[in-house]
Design an enzyme around this catalytic site. Structure first.
Site, mmCIF file in Angstrom:
data_model
loop_
_atom_site.group_PDB
_atom_site.id
_atom_site.type_symbol
_atom_site.label_atom_id
_atom_site.label_comp_id
_atom_site.label_asym_id
_atom_site.label_seq_id
_atom_site.Cartn_x
_atom_site.Cartn_y
_atom_site.Cartn_z
ATOM 1 N N SER A 5 -3.889 2.497 0.736
ATOM 2 C CA SER A 5 -3.976 3.715 1.535
ATOM 3 C C SER A 5 -3.507 3.406 2.948
ATOM 4 O O SER A 5 -3.274 2.250 3.295
ATOM 5 C CB SER A 5 -5.415 4.211 1.574
ATOM 6 O OG SER A 5 -6.164 3.378 2.425
ATOM 7 N N LYS A 6 -3.407 4.453 3.751
ATOM 8 C CA LYS A 6 -2.913 4.289 5.120
ATOM 9 C C LYS A 6 -3.700 3.250 5.902
ATOM 10 O O LYS A 6 -3.169 2.517 6.704
ATOM 11 C CB LYS A 6 -2.978 5.619 5.863
ATOM 12 C CG LYS A 6 -1.915 6.574 5.403
ATOM 13 C CD LYS A 6 -1.224 7.230 6.599
ATOM 14 C CE LYS A 6 0.006 7.978 6.169
ATOM 15 N NZ LYS A 6 -0.288 9.143 5.329
ATOM 16 N N ARG A 7 -4.994 3.216 5.606
ATOM 17 C CA ARG A 7 -5.850 2.277 6.326
ATOM 18 C C ARG A 7 -5.349 0.837 6.197
ATOM 19 O O ARG A 7 -5.489 0.021 7.080
ATOM 20 C CB ARG A 7 -7.267 2.321 5.740
ATOM 21 C CG ARG A 7 -8.230 3.184 6.503
ATOM 22 C CD ARG A 7 -9.558 3.208 5.808
ATOM 23 N NE ARG A 7 -9.444 3.432 4.375
ATOM 24 C CZ ARG A 7 -9.993 2.655 3.450
ATOM 25 N NH1 ARG A 7 -10.674 1.594 3.805
ATOM 26 N NH2 ARG A 7 -9.861 2.935 2.176
ATOM 27 N N HIS A 8 -4.795 0.534 5.039
ATOM 28 C CA HIS A 8 -4.411 -0.861 4.780
ATOM 29 C C HIS A 8 -2.954 -1.173 5.006
ATOM 30 O O HIS A 8 -2.543 -2.281 4.765
ATOM 31 C CB HIS A 8 -4.679 -1.226 3.321
ATOM 32 C CG HIS A 8 -6.054 -0.937 2.877
ATOM 33 N ND1 HIS A 8 -6.324 -0.138 1.803
ATOM 34 C CD2 HIS A 8 -7.227 -1.347 3.361
ATOM 35 C CE1 HIS A 8 -7.617 -0.064 1.636
ATOM 36 N NE2 HIS A 8 -8.194 -0.782 2.570
ATOM 37 N N GLY A 9 -2.147 -0.189 5.278
ATOM 38 C CA GLY A 9 -0.739 -0.556 5.441
ATOM 39 C C GLY A 9 0.167 0.285 4.587
ATOM 40 O O GLY A 9 1.287 -0.093 4.299
#
Ligand code: GLU
Length: 477
Positions: free
Chosen positions: A246-250
């Site tokens: 997800s966006k949180r991780h890259g």
């Protein structure tokens, strides 16, 4: 029999910018083509008019360009291929492998509710699959709207995936699915088949989320009488929590990695390791090495975990191995006027000294600032710890005197001069080394001090050391 030429494609939908997963799919396709002397094409799947944006098409193309994943012409846009899809739909209506289905949305909803109430699986009723031509004509003349559905034949659909192996689906599990909606627009599975055939695609390499579409597409190939390509589905990219990235991780767009200052080659090297390895310990690859080693059969089935630390490591290694000129070109590619006032030779020296200390071009730009202009900021902790009182000023004054008289401005001599000063003043060399570094760079750490002094040059060093006498100690007691 001669094998058909290798032709692969990357087929993004421009409903968002290019992210890691898409870039990896593009890379694996590109590598497959390069490794086998084939061709790599790009197809923009922009049929979803509401979600597709030209701005995203531009970003995707820009990112692929920056990554250096060059595609062959022609670049295809699905939005320009309406005629081809219409012809293919007619072909399938004429050869009897599809039918017009006049079921209304209401009727479908009711059938679905009924199946659910009974606790069974919902199957699309085949009400119109075999109606007489007369009846069809009557409904058409009455202006009834219809979709076009594929008549799923009995039997099984099998294919051999290059990564997941033999996959077999019972056709009974597949509904007579829609290939053209009631407004005449074709559906995803249909356009992909028409396009892949038209483009002469030999191998479809794409995300694992498309495995379930593949049997449907194979049934369309069969209905159209087209030979099917081979398939390779790539494992998902997972976040560190083993859930979908997800966006949180890259899941960030490629543009963000570019803005952060990663080099395209480092990012490609990182991407190639997401789900693939050559079966050896080798983890660092140049573009040419990737092409030489790439083997689609070595792609793993299980999800590949995004690991930022690994990205940092790979990026650092790439920077350290890049030539100074490559680094300078890469920086100037993003910022054409970077340090234009300095001589290339000097910049090369700076990069040589500093490239092992960063992982991105931006870091390198930040950490080399003091090579090009006098520092304005000085690390306050180092100042407090290493330049406590005026006794340091005395040491620095003595060192300045020696430097002014230095016959040669070379690291070894500057080192000897510092040690001689320390000896004269009966202090350890460390008492001078730290304040000198602080004075000339503003930093607590950096490259070897004497190499740094040599490179900065006599005038600059003496100017900065003198200036430091007016700044430190920060507190005067
Ligand atoms: N446009 C599809 C996607 O972005 C890819 C289709 C394909 O590769 O067959 O997921």
């Amino acid at each position: 029999m001669n094998k058909p030429p290798i032709r692969v494609r990357f087929a993004p939908s421009p409903t968002g910018q290019l992210h890691l997963g898409g870039a990896r799919t593009a890379l694996f396709n590109w590598l497959y083509a390069q490794h086998h002397g084939g061709e790599f094409f790009l197809r923009i799947e922009d049929t979803d008019r509401e979600r597709s944006k030209e701005e995203y098409t531009g970003q995707i193309i820009g990112s692929l360009d920056w990554l250096g994943l060059q595609w062959s012409e022609p670049l295809l846009f699905q939005s320009e291929r309406t005629g081809a899809y219409k012809n293919a739909i007619h072909k399938l209506l004429d050869n009897g492998s599809t039918y017009r289905c006049f079921l209304t949305r209401d009727e479908l909803d009711r059938a679905r509710e009924k199946a659910q109430a009974k606790g069974g699986d919902f199957r699309v009723p085949k009400t119109y699959r075999d109606i007489p031509l007369q009846e069809q004509k009557r409904l058409l003349n009455a202006g009834q709207s219809f979709t076009v559905r594929l008549k799923i034949p009995p039997g099984k659909t099998l294919f051999k995936d290059h990564i997941y192996g033999d996959i077999s689906v019972n056709n009974e599990e597949i509904d007579d699915f829609i290939i053209a909606r009631s407004d005449g627009t074709p559906t995803y599975n249909f356009t992909v088949v028409v396009d892949d055939y038209t483009m002469g695609i030999s191998h479809v390499i794409r995300g694992e989320d498309h495995i379930s579409n593949t049997p449907k597409q194979l049934l369309i190939y069969e209905a159209l009488g087209y030979p099917a390509p081979e398939f390779a589905h790539l494992p998902m990219i997972l976040g560190p929590d083993k859930k979908r990235l997800s966006k949180r991780h890259g899941a960030a767009g490629i543009q963000e990695f570019r803005d952060t200052g990663y080099s395209a080659d480092a990012l490609l090297n990182y991407l190639v390791m997401l789900g693939w390895n050559p079966g050896t310990e080798k983890e660092l690859f140049t573009r040419e090495e990737m092409v030489a080693h790439f083997d689609i059969r070595k792609v793993q089935k299980k999800g590949a975990v995004y690991d930022e630390k690994k990205l940092h490591w790979i990026a650092g290694q790439h920077l350290a191995r890049a030539s100074e000129d490559e680094i300078l070109q890469a920086i100037r590619g993003e910022e054409p006027n970077w340090q234009r006032h300095a001589k290339d030779e000097y910049i090369h020296h700076v990069l040589k000294l500093m490239k092992i200390r960063g992982k991105t071009l931006n870091e390198l730009k930040d950490m080399t600032g003091y090579f090009f202009s006098d520092p304005l900021k000085f690390d306050p902790n180092t100042a407090a710890k290493r330049w406590k009182d005026k006794s340091v000023n005395k040491l620095i004054e003595k060192y300045i005197q020696r430097l002014e008289n230095a016959a040669k401005w070379a690291a070894a001599d500057l080192d000897a001069a510092l040690r001689a000063t320390a000896e004269d003043m009966a202090v350890s060399a460390a008492k001078l080394i730290h304040p000198v570094r602080l004075a000339v760079s503003g930093q607590s750490q950096g490259p070897g001090l004497f190499e740094l002094l040599e490179l900065l040059g006599k005038m600059t060093c003496i100017r900065r050391l003198r200036k430091s006498l007016t700044i430190f100690p920060l507190t005067n007691d």
